[in-house]
Design a protein around this motif. Structure first.
Motif, PDB file in Angstrom:
ATOM      1  N   MET A 155     -23.902  18.599 -14.362  1.00 57.85           N
ATOM      2  CA  MET A 155     -23.121  17.368 -14.359  1.00 57.85           C
ATOM      3  C   MET A 155     -23.189  16.770 -15.767  1.00 57.85           C
ATOM      4  SD  MET A 155     -22.793  14.073 -11.881  1.00 57.85           S
ATOM      5  CE  MET A 155     -22.525  15.149 -10.545  1.00 57.85           C
ATOM      6  N   PRO A 156     -22.088  16.207 -16.244  1.00 55.59           N
ATOM      7  CA  PRO A 156     -22.089  15.592 -17.570  1.00 55.59           C
ATOM      8  C   PRO A 156     -22.949  14.320 -17.592  1.00 55.59           C
ATOM      9  CG  PRO A 156     -20.025  15.149 -16.456  1.00 55.59           C
ATOM     10  CD  PRO A 156     -20.792  16.117 -15.589  1.00 55.59           C
ATOM     11  N   ASP A 157     -23.271  13.854 -18.766  1.00 56.35           N
ATOM     12  CA  ASP A 157     -24.005  12.606 -18.923  1.00 56.35           C
ATOM     13  C   ASP A 157     -23.077  11.447 -18.553  1.00 56.35           C
ATOM     14  OD1 ASP A 157     -25.644  10.514 -19.645  1.00 56.35           O
ATOM     15  OD2 ASP A 157     -25.479  10.876 -21.794  1.00 56.35           O
ATOM     16  N   LEU A 158     -23.469  10.665 -17.568  1.00 49.48           N
ATOM     17  CA  LEU A 158     -22.635   9.552 -17.105  1.00 49.48           C
ATOM     18  C   LEU A 158     -23.239   8.195 -17.461  1.00 49.48           C
ATOM     19  CD1 LEU A 158     -21.608  10.937 -13.591  1.00 49.48           C
ATOM     20  CD2 LEU A 158     -20.285  10.945 -15.718  1.00 49.48           C
ATOM     21  N   THR A 159     -24.128   8.192 -18.433  1.00 48.51           N
ATOM     22  CA  THR A 159     -24.743   6.942 -18.872  1.00 48.51           C
ATOM     23  C   THR A 159     -23.652   5.946 -19.268  1.00 48.51           C
ATOM     24  OG1 THR A 159     -26.674   8.149 -19.654  1.00 48.51           O
ATOM     25  CG2 THR A 159     -26.338   5.920 -20.528  1.00 48.51           C
ATOM     26  N   GLY A 160     -23.766   4.739 -18.733  1.00 46.98           N
ATOM     27  CA  GLY A 160     -22.789   3.697 -19.026  1.00 46.98           C
ATOM     28  C   GLY A 160     -21.603   3.651 -18.082  1.00 46.98           C
ATOM     29  N   LYS A 161     -21.465   4.644 -17.227  1.00 45.59           N
ATOM     30  CA  LYS A 161     -20.374   4.660 -16.245  1.00 45.59           C
ATOM     31  C   LYS A 161     -20.819   3.926 -14.979  1.00 45.59           C
ATOM     32  CE  LYS A 161     -17.693   7.212 -18.755  1.00 45.59           C
ATOM     33  NZ  LYS A 161     -16.527   6.638 -19.401  1.00 45.59           N
ATOM     34  N   VAL A 162     -19.860   3.360 -14.265  1.00 47.20           N
ATOM     35  CA  VAL A 162     -20.122   2.635 -13.026  1.00 47.20           C
ATOM     36  C   VAL A 162     -19.434   3.368 -11.884  1.00 47.20           C
ATOM     37  CG1 VAL A 162     -19.860   0.449 -11.791  1.00 47.20           C
ATOM     38  CG2 VAL A 162     -20.260   0.450 -14.275  1.00 47.20           C
ATOM     39  N   ALA A 163     -20.190   3.664 -10.832  1.00 47.95           N
ATOM     40  CA  ALA A 163     -19.654   4.412  -9.694  1.00 47.95           C
ATOM     41  C   ALA A 163     -19.838   3.628  -8.402  1.00 47.95           C
ATOM     42  CB  ALA A 163     -20.356   5.758  -9.578  1.00 47.95           C
ATOM     43  N   LEU A 164     -18.900   3.822  -7.486  1.00 45.53           N
ATOM     44  CA  LEU A 164     -18.991   3.294  -6.129  1.00 45.53           C
ATOM     45  C   LEU A 164     -18.768   4.458  -5.181  1.00 45.53           C
ATOM     46  CD1 LEU A 164     -19.117   1.028  -3.993  1.00 45.53           C
ATOM     47  CD2 LEU A 164     -16.656   0.662  -4.375  1.00 45.53           C
ATOM     48  N   VAL A 165     -19.733   4.686  -4.291  1.00 47.38           N
ATOM     49  CA  VAL A 165     -19.643   5.752  -3.301  1.00 47.38           C
ATOM     50  C   VAL A 165     -19.650   5.108  -1.928  1.00 47.38           C
ATOM     51  CG1 VAL A 165     -20.672   7.875  -2.404  1.00 47.38           C
ATOM     52  CG2 VAL A 165     -20.921   7.317  -4.834  1.00 47.38           C
ATOM     53  N   THR A 166     -18.567   5.274  -1.180  1.00 47.75           N
ATOM     54  CA  THR A 166     -18.511   4.700   0.165  1.00 47.75           C
ATOM     55  C   THR A 166     -19.146   5.671   1.157  1.00 47.75           C
ATOM     56  OG1 THR A 166     -16.340   5.634   0.741  1.00 47.75           O
ATOM     57  CG2 THR A 166     -16.360   3.519  -0.422  1.00 47.75           C
ATOM     58  N   GLY A 167     -19.713   5.121   2.212  1.00 47.58           N
ATOM     59  CA  GLY A 167     -20.314   5.952   3.256  1.00 47.58           C
ATOM     60  C   GLY A 167     -21.474   6.783   2.743  1.00 47.58           C
ATOM     61  N   ALA A 168     -22.408   6.141   2.065  1.00 44.48           N
ATOM     62  CA  ALA A 168     -23.479   6.889   1.399  1.00 44.48           C
ATOM     63  C   ALA A 168     -24.839   6.721   2.064  1.00 44.48           C
ATOM     64  CB  ALA A 168     -23.555   6.482  -0.065  1.00 44.48           C
ATOM     65  N   SER A 169     -24.873   6.499   3.362  1.00 42.72           N
ATOM     66  CA  SER A 169     -26.171   6.337   4.027  1.00 42.72           C
ATOM     67  C   SER A 169     -26.885   7.660   4.238  1.00 42.72           C
ATOM     68  CB  SER A 169     -26.006   5.601   5.362  1.00 42.72           C
ATOM     69  OG  SER A 169     -25.167   6.340   6.223  1.00 42.72           O
ATOM     70  N   ARG A 170     -26.131   8.748   4.297  1.00 42.41           N
ATOM     71  CA  ARG A 170     -26.749  10.067   4.487  1.00 42.41           C
ATOM     72  C   ARG A 170     -25.716  11.148   4.156  1.00 42.41           C
ATOM     73  NH1 ARG A 170     -26.062   7.844   9.579  1.00 42.41           N
ATOM     74  NH2 ARG A 170     -24.528   8.883  10.873  1.00 42.41           N
TER      75      ARG A 170
ATOM     76  N   ALA B  61     -26.412   9.037  -9.904  1.00 44.48           N
ATOM     77  CA  ALA B  61     -27.523   8.269 -10.477  1.00 44.48           C
ATOM     78  C   ALA B  61     -28.374   9.149 -11.385  1.00 44.48           C
ATOM     79  CB  ALA B  61     -28.368   7.668  -9.358  1.00 44.48           C
ATOM     80  N   ASP B  62     -28.641  10.373 -10.959  1.00 44.59           N
ATOM     81  CA  ASP B  62     -29.419  11.311 -11.785  1.00 44.59           C
ATOM     82  C   ASP B  62     -28.726  11.610 -13.105  1.00 44.59           C
ATOM     83  OD1 ASP B  62     -31.349  11.418  -9.813  1.00 44.59           O
ATOM     84  OD2 ASP B  62     -30.758  13.412  -9.077  1.00 44.59           O
ATOM     85  N   ALA B  63     -27.379  11.540 -13.111  1.00 45.74           N
ATOM     86  CA  ALA B  63     -26.606  11.798 -14.324  1.00 45.74           C
ATOM     87  C   ALA B  63     -26.491  10.553 -15.214  1.00 45.74           C
ATOM     88  CB  ALA B  63     -25.216  12.319 -13.967  1.00 45.74           C
ATOM     89  N   GLY B  64     -27.071   9.440 -14.759  1.00 39.36           N
ATOM     90  CA  GLY B  64     -27.122   8.243 -15.586  1.00 39.36           C
ATOM     91  C   GLY B  64     -26.175   7.127 -15.226  1.00 39.36           C
ATOM     92  N   ALA B  65     -25.336   7.318 -14.221  1.00 37.66           N
ATOM     93  CA  ALA B  65     -24.381   6.275 -13.836  1.00 37.66           C
ATOM     94  C   ALA B  65     -25.095   5.119 -13.136  1.00 37.66           C
ATOM     95  CB  ALA B  65     -23.315   6.844 -12.902  1.00 37.66           C
ATOM     96  N   SER B  66     -24.508   3.953 -13.239  1.00 35.55           N
ATOM     97  CA  SER B  66     -24.919   2.807 -12.442  1.00 35.55           C
ATOM     98  C   SER B  66     -24.183   2.959 -11.113  1.00 35.55           C
ATOM     99  CB  SER B  66     -24.515   1.502 -13.135  1.00 35.55           C
ATOM    100  OG  SER B  66     -24.807   0.400 -12.323  1.00 35.55           O
ATOM    101  N   VAL B  67     -24.913   3.197 -10.039  1.00 32.70           N
ATOM    102  CA  VAL B  67     -24.291   3.583  -8.769  1.00 32.70           C
ATOM    103  C   VAL B  67     -24.427   2.478  -7.730  1.00 32.70           C
ATOM    104  CG1 VAL B  67     -24.278   5.281  -6.914  1.00 32.70           C
ATOM    105  CG2 VAL B  67     -24.782   6.007  -9.256  1.00 32.70           C
ATOM    106  N   HIS B  68     -23.299   2.172  -7.108  1.00 34.21           N
ATOM    107  CA  HIS B  68     -23.246   1.255  -5.971  1.00 34.21           C
ATOM    108  C   HIS B  68     -22.819   2.085  -4.772  1.00 34.21           C
ATOM    109  CE1 HIS B  68     -23.387  -2.604  -8.256  1.00 34.21           C
ATOM    110  NE2 HIS B  68     -23.082  -1.754  -9.229  1.00 34.21           N
TER     111      HIS B  68
ATOM    112  N   ASP C  32     -15.631   2.825 -12.909  1.00 28.36           N
ATOM    113  CA  ASP C  32     -15.147   4.055 -13.524  1.00 28.36           C
ATOM    114  C   ASP C  32     -14.944   5.183 -12.524  1.00 28.36           C
ATOM    115  OD1 ASP C  32     -15.390   3.127 -16.318  1.00 28.36           O
ATOM    116  OD2 ASP C  32     -17.524   3.085 -15.848  1.00 28.36           O
ATOM    117  N   ILE C  33     -15.784   5.236 -11.505  1.00 26.35           N
ATOM    118  CA  ILE C  33     -15.772   6.360 -10.562  1.00 26.35           C
ATOM    119  C   ILE C  33     -15.770   5.806  -9.142  1.00 26.35           C
ATOM    120  CG2 ILE C  33     -17.032   8.386  -9.725  1.00 26.35           C
ATOM    121  CD1 ILE C  33     -18.443   8.366 -12.543  1.00 26.35           C
TER     122      ILE C  33
END
Length: 88
Positions: A1-16, A27-34, A76-77
């Motif tokens: 995965m590319p470096d996503l530092t500084g990117k903002v992501a929203l993932v719906t339905g992420a409980s499992r 998150a492991d790639a550096g994004a701020s994840v919601h 961003d994502i």
């Protein structure tokens, strides 16, 4: 995965499952994840910001997007993973 530092992501339905895996990878790639989920009881995913959202309610969905943009300044994502299942 590319470096996503500084990117903002929203993932719906992420409980499992897939959603949780995607959120963790972002998150492991550096994004701020919601993430959105119907339950906030699982505290194991501390690397992300959790939002309690029922995507059957359009107002809740719109509100979480507005909240992420207000908090982060942008979005961003977007990963649309929410699925209501077989509930009726």
């Amino acid at each position: 995965m590319p470096d996503l530092t500084g990117k903002v992501a929203l993932v719906t339905g992420a409980s499992r499952g897939v959603g949780k895996g995607v959120a963790t990878a972002l998150a492991d790639a550096g994004a701020s994840v919601h993430v959105t989920r119907r339950s906030l009881t699982d505290g194991r995913d501390r690397s992300v910001t959790r939002h309690h959202v029922d995507h059957a309610d359009d107002a809740q969905t719109e509100a979480v997007v507005e909240r992420v943009i207000a908090d982060e300044g942008r979005l961003d994502i977007l990963v649309n993973n929410a699925w209501p299942g077989y509930e009726k």
